[in-house]
Scaffold this active site. Structure first.
Site, short mmCIF file in Angstrom:
data_model
loop_
_atom_site.label_atom_id
_atom_site.label_comp_id
_atom_site.label_asym_id
_atom_site.label_seq_id
_atom_site.Cartn_x
_atom_site.Cartn_y
_atom_site.Cartn_z
CG MET A 34 26.38 33.98 -27.68
SD MET A 34 27.17 32.74 -26.66
CE MET A 34 26.74 31.25 -27.51
N GLY A 35 26.60 36.10 -32.10
CA GLY A 35 27.12 36.22 -33.46
C GLY A 35 26.87 34.98 -34.28
CG HIS A 38 21.22 31.32 -37.78
ND1 HIS A 38 19.96 31.54 -37.31
CD2 HIS A 38 21.92 30.76 -36.76
CE1 HIS A 38 19.87 31.12 -36.07
NE2 HIS A 38 21.05 30.65 -35.70
CG HIS A 41 20.95 35.18 -34.84
ND1 HIS A 41 21.75 34.23 -35.40
CD2 HIS A 41 21.05 35.01 -33.50
CE1 HIS A 41 22.32 33.51 -34.45
NE2 HIS A 41 21.91 33.96 -33.29
CG ASP A 155 18.64 28.86 -27.18
OD1 ASP A 155 19.31 27.85 -26.99
OD2 ASP A 155 18.81 29.61 -28.16
CB SER A 190 21.22 25.94 -34.08
OG SER A 190 22.36 25.93 -33.25
#
Ligand code: PAF
Length: 282
Positions: A34-35, A38, A41, A155, A190
């Site tokens: 979802m962009g 950090h 990702h 998640d 997060s």
């Protein structure tokens, strides 16, 4: 050397690009995000690069997975900075559809609902969440048709729901888990950590600390329910409002039934107006 990714906004352009990769026999990995990217990702992207010849990163803040009173409007949107970060990681394609590209007739009226691992935990507090996630991930998979897709263990329930969906729908896509990245004090990376005030940021690692202590105690023979209760108390004592702190079967996420089951400890708690989640094996 940095390689600027091709940024596409439509299903048509995404498919044309993926088709071109496939035409030369290349394997494609998808990293759905979802962009507000950090280092967590970035580690997903590195996994993707190991797993396939080409990497597609999708960036889409999916309205269908937010409830009416959740943070859809304030969720950070940083497309230019995200593309910049992905350049240094040699991502090939960034797919950033608009809401109307993803849901042309308003919100999806065909939805994917996964049972099994979606029961309880997040679903008790965000009843719309996994149908929203499964629907958008299903659409992303059909739009991109990757060979594999990378999902973070941060998640954990989402990872299990997506894995179940792929099995149940016979999608020929390998789901590759990636371990949670943490700050040096243990806080799981997060995008929502950006909401924390400095005071909250100082308290936030308590979730990881409490789960780690519980995991160590359980491995040393403590009763999981007692260890979990202590973790819950530790987290509440620091002023967080706990949604859940539980020990579950690591595969099915069902409540534990017998000794020796693979175990995962999972927690969700509010720190001020920010909801944090984390999990660990035990
Ligand atoms: O984990 C996320 O960022 C989102 O839930 C996902 C998988 C990109 C679906 O919108």
């Amino acid at each position: 050397m940095a390689n600027k990714p091709l940024v596409v906004h439509t299903v048509k352009d995404l498919r044309a690009q993926v088709r071109a990769f496939r035409a030369t026999g290349e394997r494609v990995a998808l990293v759905p995000t979802m962009g507000a990217l950090h280092q967590g990702h970035e580690s997903l992207v590195r996994k993707a690069r190991e797993a396939a010849d080409r990497t597609v990163v999708s960036i889409f803040v999916n309205p269908a997975q937010f409830g009416p009173n959740e943070d859809f409007d304030r969720y950070p949107r940083t497309l230019d900075a995200d593309v910049e970060k992905l350049s240094s990681l040699n991502v090939d394609v960034v797919y950033a559809p608009s809401v109307s590209e993803m849901y042309p007739d308003g919100h999806a009226t065909t939805r994917i609902t996964v049972e099994g691992p979606s029961a309880g935990l997040e679903s008790d507090f965000r009843p719309h969440f996994f149908t929203g996630v499964a629907t958008v991930v299903g659409k992303l998979f059909i739009q991109c048709m990757p060979d594999c897709a990378i999902f973070g263990e941060k998640d954990y329930q989402q990872l299990k729901v997506v894995t179940r969906m792929v099995r149940d729908l016979d999608l020929p896509i390998a789901i590759i888990p990636a371990p949670t990245l943490r700050e040096t004090d243990g806080l799981a990376l997060s995008s929502r950590n950006a909401y924390l005030t400095p005071q909250e940021r100082a308290i936030a690692p308590i979730i990881h600390e409490a789960l780690s202590r519980a995991a160590t105690a359980i491995r040393a023979g403590a009763n999981p329910e007692e260890a979990i209760l202590r973790a819950r108390q530790t987290i509440s004592t620091r002023g967080l409002e706990v949604d859940y702190v539980v020990a579950r079967n690591a595969e099915t996420l069902a409540p534990l039934k017998q000794p020796g089951e693979p175990m995962r400890l999972l927690a969700a708690a509010w720190l001020g107006t920010t909801r944090l989640i984390d999990n660990l094996p035990a």
